[in-house]
Motif scaffolding. Structure first.
Motif, short mmCIF file in Angstrom:
data_model
loop_
_atom_site.label_atom_id
_atom_site.label_comp_id
_atom_site.label_asym_id
_atom_site.label_seq_id
_atom_site.Cartn_x
_atom_site.Cartn_y
_atom_site.Cartn_z
N ARG A 36 0.69 -1.31 0.16
CA ARG A 36 0.01 0.02 -0.01
C ARG A 36 0.95 1.17 -0.06
NH1 ARG A 36 -3.37 -2.88 3.57
NH2 ARG A 36 -2.52 -1.82 5.43
N VAL A 37 1.92 1.16 0.80
CA VAL A 37 2.85 2.34 0.89
C VAL A 37 3.46 2.58 -0.39
CG1 VAL A 37 4.78 3.45 2.02
CG2 VAL A 37 2.85 2.31 3.42
N ALA A 38 3.80 1.43 -0.95
CA ALA A 38 4.86 1.50 -2.27
C ALA A 38 3.66 2.05 -3.09
CB ALA A 38 5.12 0.22 -2.51
N ARG A 39 2.74 1.66 -3.32
CA ARG A 39 1.47 2.12 -4.34
C ARG A 39 1.50 3.63 -4.15
NH1 ARG A 39 -0.94 -2.65 -3.82
NH2 ARG A 39 -2.45 -1.87 -2.24
N ARG A 40 1.30 4.04 -3.11
CA ARG A 40 0.92 5.74 -2.56
C ARG A 40 2.15 6.40 -3.05
NH1 ARG A 40 -0.33 4.96 2.81
NH2 ARG A 40 1.66 5.60 3.57
N GLU A 41 3.39 5.88 -2.90
CA GLU A 41 4.63 6.72 -3.02
C GLU A 41 5.13 6.50 -4.36
OE1 GLU A 41 7.18 6.10 0.38
OE2 GLU A 41 5.69 6.88 1.71
N GLY A 42 4.65 5.36 -5.03
CA GLY A 42 5.08 5.34 -6.52
C GLY A 42 6.68 4.45 -6.54
N ALA A 43 6.60 3.66 -5.48
CA ALA A 43 7.85 2.91 -5.06
C ALA A 43 7.76 1.46 -5.53
CB ALA A 43 8.36 3.13 -3.81
N THR A 44 8.68 0.64 -5.30
CA THR A 44 8.36 -0.91 -5.52
C THR A 44 8.69 -1.49 -4.18
OG1 THR A 44 10.88 -1.03 -6.21
CG2 THR A 44 9.23 -0.46 -7.82
N LEU A 45 7.98 -3.06 -4.28
CA LEU A 45 8.48 -3.58 -3.18
C LEU A 45 9.84 -3.78 -2.78
CD1 LEU A 45 7.04 -5.34 -0.88
CD2 LEU A 45 6.80 -7.29 -2.23
N GLY A 54 12.24 -2.13 -3.57
CA GLY A 54 12.70 -0.95 -3.29
C GLY A 54 12.44 -0.49 -1.66
N MET A 55 11.40 -0.84 -1.24
CA MET A 55 10.88 -0.76 0.21
C MET A 55 11.77 -1.76 1.11
SD MET A 55 8.42 1.77 0.37
CE MET A 55 7.48 1.31 1.86
N VAL A 56 11.94 -2.72 0.68
CA VAL A 56 12.49 -3.90 1.27
C VAL A 56 14.00 -3.42 1.36
CG1 VAL A 56 13.42 -6.35 1.41
CG2 VAL A 56 11.09 -5.83 0.75
N GLU A 57 14.56 -3.19 0.33
CA GLU A 57 16.02 -2.66 0.32
C GLU A 57 16.27 -1.66 1.22
OE1 GLU A 57 19.45 -0.93 -2.66
OE2 GLU A 57 17.66 -1.78 -3.52
N GLU A 58 15.46 -0.43 1.05
CA GLU A 58 15.68 0.71 1.97
C GLU A 58 15.39 0.39 3.56
OE1 GLU A 58 13.05 4.87 3.23
OE2 GLU A 58 12.62 3.55 1.38
N GLY A 59 14.31 -0.68 3.75
CA GLY A 59 14.44 -1.30 5.15
C GLY A 59 15.62 -1.77 5.75
N LEU A 60 16.16 -2.63 4.85
CA LEU A 60 17.43 -3.34 5.22
C LEU A 60 18.44 -2.31 5.26
CD1 LEU A 60 17.03 -6.58 2.99
CD2 LEU A 60 16.81 -6.35 5.53
N GLN A 61 18.55 -1.29 4.50
CA GLN A 61 19.75 -0.72 4.57
C GLN A 61 19.57 0.27 5.99
OE1 GLN A 61 22.33 -0.18 2.85
NE2 GLN A 61 21.74 -1.23 1.02
N ARG A 62 18.39 0.76 6.21
CA ARG A 62 18.40 1.42 7.49
C ARG A 62 18.53 0.62 8.80
NH1 ARG A 62 13.72 5.90 7.56
NH2 ARG A 62 13.71 6.71 5.14
N CYS A 63 18.36 -0.75 8.99
CA CYS A 63 18.39 -1.72 9.85
C CYS A 63 19.90 -1.85 9.84
CB CYS A 63 17.75 -2.81 9.43
SG CYS A 63 17.96 -3.82 10.64
N LEU A 64 20.76 -1.79 8.93
CA LEU A 64 22.06 -2.09 9.00
C LEU A 64 22.82 -0.64 9.45
CD1 LEU A 64 22.56 -4.13 5.76
CD2 LEU A 64 22.91 -4.96 8.21
N ALA A 65 22.21 0.42 9.02
CA ALA A 65 22.73 1.63 9.50
C ALA A 65 22.57 1.86 10.90
CB ALA A 65 22.11 2.78 8.63
#
Length: 77
Positions: free
Chosen positions: A13-22, A24-35
């Motif tokens: 739902r968030v990806a559709r609303r923001e024009g992102a991909t699933l 991309g969202m997973v990658e962003e979440g993992l990058q934030r987790c690692l940081a």
């Protein structure tokens, strides 16, 4: 990788609303987790040691509540 259905639906739902991909969202979440993990400072608790070989004979079989009572009683608390 398996993820809970509810979580996947929320991300979609968030990806559709923001024009992102699933992906991309997973990658962003993992990058934030690692940081966040890189920023964590390991904490080392330095407990003082005064020598000896552990608890005295009277305390070896005592329950924690009794040991705590004796520690605070000795310090007037």
């Amino acid at each position: 990788m398996e993820l809970p259905d509810e979580l996947l639906e929320q991300v979609r739902r968030v990806a559709r609303r923001e024009g992102a991909t699933l992906a991309g969202m997973v990658e962003e979440g993992l990058q934030r987790c690692l940081a966040a993990r890189r920023r964590m400072v390991p904490r080392h608790l330095d407990f003082p040691s005064y020598g000896g070989s552990g608890l005295t004979a009277g305390f070896h079989v005592a329950p924690w509540s009794w040991i705590r009572q004796e520690v605070y009683h000795e310090h007037g608390a």
